[in-house]
Design a protein around this motif. Structure first.
Motif, PDB file in Angstrom:
ATOM      1  N   UNK A 130       0.577   5.379 -11.647  1.00 48.18           N
ATOM      2  CA  UNK A 130      -0.770   6.258 -10.645  1.00 48.18           C
ATOM      3  C   UNK A 130      -1.404   5.255 -10.615  1.00 48.18           C
ATOM      4  N   UNK A 131      -2.377   5.747  -9.152  1.00 44.20           N
ATOM      5  CA  UNK A 131      -3.269   4.895  -8.932  1.00 44.20           C
ATOM      6  C   UNK A 131      -4.985   5.156  -9.653  1.00 44.20           C
ATOM      7  N   UNK A 132      -5.339   4.407  -9.948  1.00 46.47           N
ATOM      8  CA  UNK A 132      -6.553   4.177 -10.004  1.00 46.47           C
ATOM      9  C   UNK A 132      -7.374   4.704  -9.438  1.00 46.47           C
ATOM     10  N   UNK A 171       1.436  -1.150   0.312  1.00 40.42           N
ATOM     11  CA  UNK A 171      -0.273  -0.358  -0.020  1.00 40.42           C
ATOM     12  C   UNK A 171       1.122   0.791   0.110  1.00 40.42           C
ATOM     13  N   UNK A 172       1.952   1.741   1.289  1.00 37.71           N
ATOM     14  CA  UNK A 172       2.935   2.355   0.734  1.00 37.71           C
ATOM     15  C   UNK A 172       3.253   2.799  -0.362  1.00 37.71           C
ATOM     16  N   UNK A 173       3.748   1.346  -0.608  1.00 39.58           N
ATOM     17  CA  UNK A 173       4.403   1.408  -2.098  1.00 39.58           C
ATOM     18  C   UNK A 173       3.842   2.344  -2.849  1.00 39.58           C
ATOM     19  N   UNK A 174       2.762   1.957  -3.527  1.00 37.54           N
ATOM     20  CA  UNK A 174       1.604   2.102  -4.426  1.00 37.54           C
ATOM     21  C   UNK A 174       1.281   3.691  -3.904  1.00 37.54           C
ATOM     22  N   UNK A 175       1.458   3.830  -3.602  1.00 40.74           N
ATOM     23  CA  UNK A 175       1.038   5.838  -2.817  1.00 40.74           C
ATOM     24  C   UNK A 175       2.330   6.333  -3.484  1.00 40.74           C
ATOM     25  N   UNK A 176       4.060   5.602  -2.964  1.00 40.82           N
ATOM     26  CA  UNK A 176       4.627   6.272  -3.523  1.00 40.82           C
ATOM     27  C   UNK A 176       4.966   6.480  -4.537  1.00 40.82           C
ATOM     28  N   UNK A 184      -4.449  -1.344 -14.282  1.00 41.73           N
ATOM     29  CA  UNK A 184      -5.163  -0.431 -14.889  1.00 41.73           C
ATOM     30  C   UNK A 184      -5.319  -0.693 -16.259  1.00 41.73           C
ATOM     31  N   UNK A 185      -6.949  -0.518 -16.977  1.00 45.39           N
ATOM     32  CA  UNK A 185      -7.222  -0.095 -17.831  1.00 45.39           C
ATOM     33  C   UNK A 185      -6.508   0.680 -19.110  1.00 45.39           C
TER      34      UNK A 185
END
Length: 299
Positions: free
Chosen positions: A124-126, A110-115, A297-298
């Motif tokens: 970038x997060x969807x 989770x922290x990795x994805x945010x960073x 992500x699509x």
């Protein structure tokens, strides 16, 4: 740079499952040997063994050990963060259960994805991944606070859980730095050597200064240190950084949810760790959030 990293394939999946099994069980050995040496000292000794083995591997593979010629600032930074992470794990295990530690430690994705969301444009997060982030942090709150009425709930356990969460954050920080710095361009063995050398020496120093360096040598203690030094501190870390270099970092993390599942299973089975319903529900929410965050992500 991004084009050189691939989606997960069969090889990556097999490697991740192996790593999850190893990492899920390592806290068990640290708890089982805690009467004869502190978890922090255990971690430091296994790190020293891994460091020596890695240096021999690099010499055999003709990989340069002259790390001062590479991105040494980023390397030392990652190494110190890694040492702080290991120290938090050791101190946390002295206060909380192995089951709690493995769940909070492996909030790392989770922290990795945010960073990576803020530092790497292609990761970038969807909106679905943001939902996963909120689900994960809600699960953390449930796991922390839901068991306040349980007999084993106390401030010592809460502090141990917080140290596990902090260790997960620091692990994510090292992953983001590796991904976004010159460390991504050097052989994984060199990156690993930065981490092992700085972390092991740092924890040894802290243990010596805090009076935690004493060891009661038994056959089981010796076997545990050697096994973890070879498998955990050497082979598994080298494999982890190889995965980070060849596959998308956020995708590599998608199956690491297996680690807390295995860790909790081992903790309950071997150590008789208590599990209250709120912690179970919170852990499931954390795992669900991890899965959502790592759904591709699509395009």
């Amino acid at each position: 740079m991004s084009s050189s990293r691939k989606p997960l394939d069969g090889t990556a999946f097999a490697c991740i499952v192996l790593l999850c099994t190893l990492w899920g069980g390592q806290q068990i050995f640290l708890k089982l040997t805690a009467e004869n040496l502190t978890p922090a000292m255990h971690i430091a000794l296994r790190g020293c063994i891994g460091c020596v083995l890695l240096a021999l591997y690099m010499w055999h593979q003709k990989i340069s050990l002259a790390l001062w010629r590479g991105p040494w600032v980023a390397g030392c930074t990652v190494g110190l963060l890694f040492g702080a992470e290991w120290w938090m794990i050791g101190e946390g295990l002295a206060r909380t259960t192995a089951s709690h530690m493995v769940v909070f430690l492996y909030t790392t994705p989770i922290f990795t994805a945010l960073g990576l969301h803020y530092w790497v444009p292609e990761e970038r997060l969807s909106w679905l991944q943001w939902l996963g982030v909120m689900t994960c942090f809600t699960g953390i709150a449930v796991a922390f606070l839901g068991g306040a009425d349980q007999p084993h709930f106390n401030l010592t356990t809460v502090w141990g859980d917080l140290l596990g969460l902090g260790a997960g954050f620091l692990w994510a920080a090292t992953t983001v730095i590796i991904r976004c710095s010159g460390l991504a361009k050097i052989p994984p063995a060199q990156t690993t050597f930065y981490q092992l050398s700085c972390a092991s020496l740092g924890i040894l120093l802290v243990c010596a200064l805090s009076g935690q360096a004493g060891v009661i040598w038994t056959p089981f203690v010796i076997s545990s240190i050697l096994l973890q030094g070879v498998v955990i501190a050497f082979m598994s870390l080298l494999l982890w950084f190889w995965l980070l270099r060849h596959y998308l970092a956020s995708r590599v993390s998608i199956f690491t949810f297996l680690t807390p599942l295995m860790g909790v299973t081992f903790g309950v089975w071997i150590l008789d760790d208590p599990l209250h319903p709120e912690f179970v529900w919170g852990a499931l929410m954390v795992l669900s959030g991890m899965i959502l965050v790592n759904i591709p992500k699509k395009k």
